[in-house]
Design an enzyme around this catalytic site. Structure first.
Site, PDB file in Angstrom:
ATOM      1  N   ARG A   1       0.840  -1.204   0.000  1.00 56.09           N
ATOM      2  CA  ARG A   1       0.000   0.000   0.000  1.00 56.09           C
ATOM      3  C   ARG A   1       0.870   1.247   0.000  1.00 56.09           C
ATOM      4  O   ARG A   1       1.918   1.264   0.632  1.00 56.09           O
ATOM      5  CB  ARG A   1      -0.904   0.032   1.236  1.00 56.09           C
ATOM      6  CG  ARG A   1      -1.896  -1.080   1.215  1.00 56.09           C
ATOM      7  CD  ARG A   1      -3.150  -0.797   1.990  1.00 56.09           C
ATOM      8  NE  ARG A   1      -4.145  -1.753   1.542  1.00 56.09           N
ATOM      9  CZ  ARG A   1      -5.007  -2.389   2.348  1.00 56.09           C
ATOM     10  NH1 ARG A   1      -5.023  -2.132   3.625  1.00 56.09           N
ATOM     11  NH2 ARG A   1      -5.871  -3.237   1.840  1.00 56.09           N
TER      12      ARG A   1
ATOM     13  N   ARG B   1     -14.950  -3.316  10.680  1.00 56.99           N
ATOM     14  CA  ARG B   1     -14.627  -3.269  12.115  1.00 56.99           C
ATOM     15  C   ARG B   1     -15.894  -3.329  12.989  1.00 56.99           C
ATOM     16  O   ARG B   1     -16.846  -2.575  12.808  1.00 56.99           O
ATOM     17  CB  ARG B   1     -13.756  -2.067  12.445  1.00 56.99           C
ATOM     18  CG  ARG B   1     -14.421  -0.754  12.586  1.00 56.99           C
ATOM     19  CD  ARG B   1     -13.382   0.332  12.864  1.00 56.99           C
ATOM     20  NE  ARG B   1     -12.418   0.404  11.775  1.00 56.99           N
ATOM     21  CZ  ARG B   1     -12.092   1.547  11.158  1.00 56.99           C
ATOM     22  NH1 ARG B   1     -12.591   2.684  11.526  1.00 56.99           N
ATOM     23  NH2 ARG B   1     -11.220   1.552  10.166  1.00 56.99           N
TER      24      ARG B   1
END
Ligand code: SF4
Length: 754
Positions: free
Chosen positions: A448, A645
């Site tokens: 990333r 999450r």
């Protein structure tokens, strides 16, 4: 490291029969992906055909892997399930919390001290519940999993987005949230929308400077960061057989950057060699015995366009090394065009730091090829112009490459060896001077490169490439250097050229390690005490959420009517809050602080109906909770999109919000809310959203006859005494309604085991 050979034998015993049944149900030859997915259906879902991109299907994964940051809440929740041991083999890996600053030893010592309470908790909870524990310094989750646990034809979920790395060894490996990991460890099935399939046909053979990393850098350029969404990418073709297992792991790892659910390669000679090389010859032998089932059917690969939803073809003989970036991993540049792009875009050509390693690229092959360039730099009297760091992916790799002299070679070139951990890849990099926010360039072999990810500086232009290209550019100190064509001036003033990198897929003397950093759990964990300090601000044991009281919910105060995008980041922000991931009370202080109040357009400011004053969202909700008054959150379209999450569902539940009423939900968040015992409702008529007023008290009626597909009645009591009665839809099935009644899915599991 206790890979579970009996479990693998059981999976392999099931595979032929399950695949035969799937072929019959689907009515045509199968891709590898379909074979493994169908082989992992729960009993209840077996023998049916599913529609790609449409059907939601229950699977039974073979393993769970968790990294230290996400494991905390997953395990705190698991402790609520009332089990004495995890239902499937599971491991915890301490890799994300180690900050890179000066070098491996000192950084590791500092991290152990700073994160002691988290490590002690993770070690003790693992010990108690039969979970393998990989200590800080043991390595990065995905590399450790590839070396020890991944196996062809298996299915694993992991609480990290680069879990797909194990696809390099032919495993369906998918990144999930902690709540999903908790479910699977508790013995529940795991639900996934049956994915679409993208086929990548590899022809030709790589050579010279090109490496496996360039395959995925090229694919990222084609598919972009969204192109793999909802799909599994299956690689096949003659070209695949020339790639090492670890190279395949690199490709699958970075499939996360195109949004793919996961990526996979079939079992072949390279997989068998890697399994044998990492002490798992018995698995290689078992896999060879069912090899036909561990690859797609021949008809599929002969006419892939008939079996995949999309096909990409890459000729490896023609593939150039790539550099992707800056700021996004899908901006793909073949090396021959990169120098011009740097100049045209005025990106800083001076390269400040080259970083190799990470879970993506730290195999023996990667390190040995990069070291061959470092050795050339020394031999050809070149001094590396950039800083250069090496992050080994595991202690086994580190020990072996140290034994074989590669780390010493890097050090001669001026390289710094960092701890076997995520470090700079996840922003755990105390980069000196980053706070000045100067424009600069770095290049990494990580995956990333979003702004601020590595060092927090928004002006750091981060590029991604293979370890070989990173090393060559670090030697040159210049992004416009093309090692395939250009020369460098050495200390004697001569022009020298770097030769093609050379390396070995596997160490000729075999892997070695003194202490891999593994801690096996206790055989009987019943006497083991889970270590959580009562005064900790990072960890807090969970209490069960209360069961539904059996009556309609009346007089709920409107906490916030959120306007526009409200992602899980808006609901539970990351950044500095990550520290509190294991402490529900403390992290709840970020609840909805990013959501926009529809009445004022402000964030983190809502009207407290008890006082009439505006206050922060968490504080206002705590005031309602203290007064024993329930509340409701109203939202717009696609509420809860983003990461999976579970904190975004647990925080409102913990603070006393009873229902979330929105125009539409992102599905994972909707499921997470249901699991936590919340009411997740949608406006039957989306324009009813406009009827919600700032001072509303709201009733939810019909709960005593709560049933699948039956809308609930919602009454809005406005401040002026008027009211509206509207309908709210929901997607609860019978089982999920039981979660609501019990107070949470975990309460129900616990009750069933009592
Ligand atoms: S090395 Fe980077 S990508 Fe890999 S697990 Fe760690 S943070 Fe994630």
């Amino acid at each position: 490291m206790a890979f579970d050979i009996e479990m693998i034998k059981a999976v392999y015993a099931r595979i032929p029969e399950r695949i035969a049944a799937a072929r019959k149900a689907v009515g045509k030859p199968l891709t590898l992906t379909e074979k493994i997915l169908y082989a992992h259906l729960t009993e209840g879902a077996a023998n049916q055909a599913f529609q790609r991109g449409v059907s939601y299907v229950d699977f039974q994964p073979d393993r769970v892997a968790m990294q230290d940051a996400t494991a905390q809440m997953a395990l705190l929740q698991f402790m609520q399930a009332g089990r004495s041991k995890v239902a499937v083999p599971s491991t915890v890996h301490c890799d994300h919390l180690i900050q890179a600053e000066v070098g491996a030893d000192k950084d590791l010592r500092k991290a152990k001290d700073k994160n002691k309470e988290v490590y002690d908790f993770l070690a003790s909870v693992s010990n108690k519940y039969g979970i393998g524990f990989w200590k800080p310094g043991a390595g990065i989750i995905h590399q450790v999993v590839l070396e020890n646990y991944a196996f062809p034809g298996g299915m694993m979920i992991g609480t990290d987005s680069h879990t797909p790395n194990a696809g390099g060894l032919g495993m369906i490996a998918i990144g999930v949230g902690g709540a999903d990991a908790c479910d699977v460890m508790s013995g529940l099935p795991w639900e996934l929308k049956f994915p679409k399939l993208i086929g990548v046909k590899l022809t030709g053979k790589m050579s010279g400077w090109t490496s496996a990393k360039d395959v995925i850098l090229k694919v990222a350029g084609i598919l972009t960061v969204k192109g793999g969404t909802g799909a599994i990418v299956e690689y096949f073709g003659e070209g695949a057989r020339f790639l090492s297992a670890t190279g395949k792991g690199t490709i699958c790892n970075m499939g996360a950057e195109i949004g793919a659910t996961t990526s996979i390669f079939g079992f072949d000679e390279k997989s068998a060699a890697y399994l044998s090389g990492t002490g798992r010859a018995d698995i290689a032998q078992l896999a060879t015995g069912i090899a036909d089932h561990l690859t797609g059917d021949p008809e599929v690969y002969a006419n892939p366009e008939n079996y995949f939803d999309q096909i990409i073809e890459i000729n490896l003989s023609e593939l150039e090394p790539h550099v992707n970036g800056p700021f996004t991993p899908d901006l793909a540049w073949p090396i021959s065009k990169f120098a011009a792009a740097v100049k045209e875009n005025a990106w800083p050509a001076k390269l400040d730091v080259g970083l190799i390693g990470s879970c993506t690229n730290s195999s023996y092959e990667d390190i040995s090829r990069a070291a061959s360039l470092a050795q050339q730099a020394v031999d050809k009297k070149l001094v590396a112009k950039s800083e250069y760091t090496i992050t080994p992916g595991s202690e086994q790799v580190r020990y072996t490459v140290a034994r074989d002299g590669f780390l010493a070679t890097f050090e001669k070139m001026g390289g710094v060896v960092l701890a076997n951990a995520c470090g700079p890849c996840i922003g755990q990099w105390a980069r000196h001077g980053a706070e000045k926010q100067e424009k600069n360039s770095i290049i990494t072999s990580f995956n990333r490169n979003f702004a601020k990810r590595a060092d927090g500086n928004p002006n750091t232009h981060a590029f991604v490439a293979s370890p070989e290209i990173v090393t060559a550019l670090a030697i040159a100190g210049d992004l416009t250097f093309n090692p395939l064509t250009d020369t460098l001036t050495n200390l004697d003033g001569n022009q020298v050229k770097l030769d093609e990198p050379k390396g070995l897929e596997l160490p000729s003397k075999g892997f070695a390690v003194e202490d891999a950093g593994y801690q096996a759990p206790a055989e009987d964990g019943s006497k083991v005490q889970v270590l959580v300090s009562l005064t900790s601000d990072r960890l807090q044991l969970l209490d069960s959420f209360p069961a539904w009281e059996g009556v309609d919910l009346k007089g709920l105060k409107l906490l916030i009517k959120a306007k526009g995008k409200c992602t899980t980041d808006h609901i539970s922000m990351a950044g500095p809050w990550l520290k509190y991931r294991g402490h529900l009370d403390n992290i709840s202080n970020n609840m909805l602080i990013g959501a926009v109040n529809a009445f004022t357009d402000a964030t983190n400011s809502v009207k407290n109906q008890l006082t009439g004053a505006y206050g922060e969202v968490p504080a206002t909700q705590r005031a309602y909770k203290a007064a024993g008054i329930g509340s409701i959150v109203v939202g717009d379209e696609n509420y809860g999109e983003g990461s999976s999450r579970e904190h975004a569902a647990m925080e409102p539940r913990f603070l006393g919000v009873r229902a979330i009423l929105v125009k539409s939900f992102a599905r994972i968040h909707e499921t997470n809310l249901k699991k936590q015992g919340m009411l997740a409702l949608t406006f039957a008529n989306p324009t009813d959203y406009d009827l919600i007023q700032e001072n509303d008290s709201i009733d939810i009626l019909g709960l005593s006859s709560f049933a699948p597909s039956k809308p609930l009645q919602v009454v809005l009591h406005h401040q002026d005494g008027s009211s509206h009665s509207i309908l709210a839809n929901h997607t609860y099935n019978e089982g999920q309604i039981e979660w609501f009644k019990a107070g949470s899915a975990l309460n129900l599991i616990k009750a069933a085991r009592a």
